[in-house]
Design an enzyme around this catalytic site. Structure first.
Site, PDB file in Angstrom:
ATOM      1  N   LYS A 143      22.239  -6.443   5.103  1.00 41.03           N
ATOM      2  CA  LYS A 143      22.729  -6.496   3.724  1.00 41.03           C
ATOM      3  C   LYS A 143      21.886  -7.404   2.840  1.00 41.03           C
ATOM      4  O   LYS A 143      21.629  -7.083   1.674  1.00 41.03           O
ATOM      5  CB  LYS A 143      24.189  -6.942   3.689  1.00 41.03           C
ATOM      6  CG  LYS A 143      24.449  -8.250   4.398  1.00 41.03           C
ATOM      7  CD  LYS A 143      25.913  -8.551   4.507  1.00 41.03           C
ATOM      8  CE  LYS A 143      26.163  -9.737   5.415  1.00 41.03           C
ATOM      9  NZ  LYS A 143      26.005  -9.397   6.842  1.00 41.03           N
ATOM     10  N   LYS A 177      26.701  -7.476  -0.469  1.00 35.19           N
ATOM     11  CA  LYS A 177      27.350  -6.177  -0.307  1.00 35.19           C
ATOM     12  C   LYS A 177      27.709  -5.576  -1.661  1.00 35.19           C
ATOM     13  O   LYS A 177      27.597  -4.359  -1.856  1.00 35.19           O
ATOM     14  CB  LYS A 177      28.603  -6.356   0.560  1.00 35.19           C
ATOM     15  CG  LYS A 177      28.288  -6.800   1.984  1.00 35.19           C
ATOM     16  CD  LYS A 177      29.547  -7.187   2.735  1.00 35.19           C
ATOM     17  CE  LYS A 177      29.225  -7.651   4.147  1.00 35.19           C
ATOM     18  NZ  LYS A 177      30.433  -8.110   4.878  1.00 35.19           N
ATOM     19  N   GLY A 206      31.086  -3.003   7.866  1.00 32.20           N
ATOM     20  CA  GLY A 206      31.301  -2.785   9.287  1.00 32.20           C
ATOM     21  C   GLY A 206      31.553  -1.334   9.612  1.00 32.20           C
ATOM     22  O   GLY A 206      30.781  -0.442   9.263  1.00 32.20           O
ATOM     23  N   ARG A 241      13.713 -12.139  20.479  1.00 33.67           N
ATOM     24  CA  ARG A 241      13.008 -13.418  20.388  1.00 33.67           C
ATOM     25  C   ARG A 241      12.971 -14.139  21.726  1.00 33.67           C
ATOM     26  O   ARG A 241      12.021 -14.848  22.033  1.00 33.67           O
ATOM     27  CB  ARG A 241      13.665 -14.301  19.335  1.00 33.67           C
ATOM     28  CG  ARG A 241      13.400 -13.893  17.904  1.00 33.67           C
ATOM     29  CD  ARG A 241      13.991 -14.880  16.925  1.00 33.67           C
ATOM     30  NE  ARG A 241      15.441 -14.988  17.057  1.00 33.67           N
ATOM     31  CZ  ARG A 241      16.191 -15.840  16.377  1.00 33.67           C
ATOM     32  NH1 ARG A 241      15.638 -16.685  15.525  1.00 33.67           N
ATOM     33  NH2 ARG A 241      17.506 -15.857  16.545  1.00 33.67           N
TER      34      ARG A 241
END
Length: 430
Positions: A107, A207, A136, A48
């Site tokens: 997620k 998750k 992770g 961005r």
């Protein structure tokens, strides 16, 4: 035979995780080449803010036009580490439309639209990998999706958010209140300036939805997951937990019904015995406990967030996807053949730890016990303390449907001898 033409990778997003992915791709280029069977080349980085200095990344690779990067015709794999729903969803769909396999750490998007993304990948004959979206660095998605593919998973219970585990661990270890522990987590960089997604359980619920879908071969969306945050957990709750030989964790709990006809998915704080493996998970670590029919009990443990751990999972997926590209094959996609319904929280069988403020006078315990009996809830233990006309009553129940327990609590609130419900917490892991 080693292929000399490199596989070209588009990196979508270059924040904490993305920059670490780029660094590892550069510093471990020879190892990655040997493991994949062909060189991998970072062909473009979509960001961005192009003016930001990104150490180790050639400025010529940086672009603000992610769509053009994907459409240019030579990209083999896209790594999406932007996060959020849009523009990530559109960019992943665009990648599939242009023959590009995708590795994602998103997620929230997968929990909301995983079925549609899997369908798009399958239609295009491409891969969608997302190990980094759940825990992770901990290898969890692939073991559930591949290593345990021949087994039947009945339960998954875990700590899948490092921020909340850090806060609760500090409260347990030091006796600190919630706000004090949150302030420490923020100062150390474990908690965001706005920690809502973590402490209210949204991150863990996303998750949980992904894990439930994989574990039970059925589609579970974020909206299907019952969610409670941990902002009301107090030092007094930890004191009560210690008296029971327990601690408190924010848990994601996914279960297949005993009859195999439905599943449940929930995220909430719970007391767990100190003897349970999850009770010893400290600081910002994650751990997931899996119960399978043939394999038995398995535990996956490690750092669940951060640039390097998450990048490790992303690069593992990149290697797998690139190998599939070379073999002109794809890895396992969505497995949702069971189409099991997700039961509401009221049907879940749980135990409760309930702390009541009551009048210190004869007959109070009898009234409370009657209230439990009328709702079909059996009491396991009761502890009562009183002083100067005021008293506390701590009740631990046997297992019962959550709806019955909730109804009991509502009825207790209406008793004239009950001044208030100080705390309610589920008890798990027994």
């Amino acid at each position: 035979m080693m292929r000399t033409r490199p596989l070209k990778v588009a990196l979508l997003g270059c924040g904490v995780v993305g920059s670490e992915v780029a660094r590892i791709m550069t510093t471990h280029a020879d190892d990655l080449t040997a493991r994949i069977g062909a060189p991998v080349e970072l062909a473009g980085v979509a960001v961005r803010r192009p003016s930001k200095v990104r150490e180790g990344i050639d400025p010529a690779l940086v672009t603000t036009d992610a769509t053009a990067l994907l459409k240019r015709g030579d990209i083999d794999v896209a790594i999406e580490v932007i996060g959020g729903i849009e523009p990530a969803r559109t960019l992943i769909t665009t990648a599939f439309e242009h023959g590009i396999s995708v590795v994602s750490a998103n997620k929230a998007l997968l929990a909301q639209d995983g079925a549609a993304l899997h369908a798009a990948a399958e239609q295009a004959g491409l891969d969608l990998y997302y190990e980094a979206a759940v825990a992770g660095a901990i290898p969890l998605v692939r073991p559930l999706r591949e290593s345990l593919a021949g087994d039947k998973i009945n339960r998954v219970m875990g700590i899948v958010n490092g921020t909340t585990n850090f806060i609760l661990d500090k409260m347990d270890a030091t006796g600190a209140g919630y706000q004090e522990a949150l302030d420490e987590a923020t100062a150390l960089g474990y908690a965001e300036a706005d920690p809502t997604a973590d402490v209210e359980g949204y991150d863990a619920a996303a998750k949980a939805a992904i894990l439930a879908g994989i574990a039970f071969h059925t589609r579970v969306r974020l909206d299907d997951v019952y969610r409670e945050g941990m902002t009301e957990v107090s030092a007094a709750d930890f004191a009560s937990a210690k008296r029971m030989g327990c601690t408190i964790k924010l848990l994601a709990i996914l279960e297949r019904a005993a009859d195999g006809e439905s599943v449940t998915a929930r995220v909430h704080p719970a007391m767990i015995p100190l003897s349970h493996p999850l009770a010893s998970v400290r600081e910002a670590y994650n751990a997931v406990f899996v119960e399978a029919e043939a394999a038995g009990r398995l535990m996956f443990y490690g750092p669940g967030a951060g640039g390097s751990p998450t990048a490790s999972a992303v690069l593992g997926d990149l290697v797998a996807v690139c190998r599939n590209k070379l073999a002109e094959a794809t890895g396992p996609g969505e497995s949702a053949y069971t189409q099991l319904p997700v039961s509401p929280m009221g049907d879940v069988v749980t135990r409760y730890h309930i702390s009541l403020d009551v009048a210190d006078k004869p007959g109070v315990l009898a009234q409370v016990a009657t209230c439990f009996a009328e709702h079909g809830v059996s009491i396991d233990t009761v502890r009562q303390q009183g002083k100067d006309g005021e008293a506390s009553l701590v009740v631990v129940t046997h297992r019962a449907p959550d709806a019955a327990l909730s109804g009991t609590v509502e009825a207790l609130r209406k008793l004239d001898t009950v001044r208030g419900v100080a705390s309610i917490m589920r008890v798990e892991g027994e």
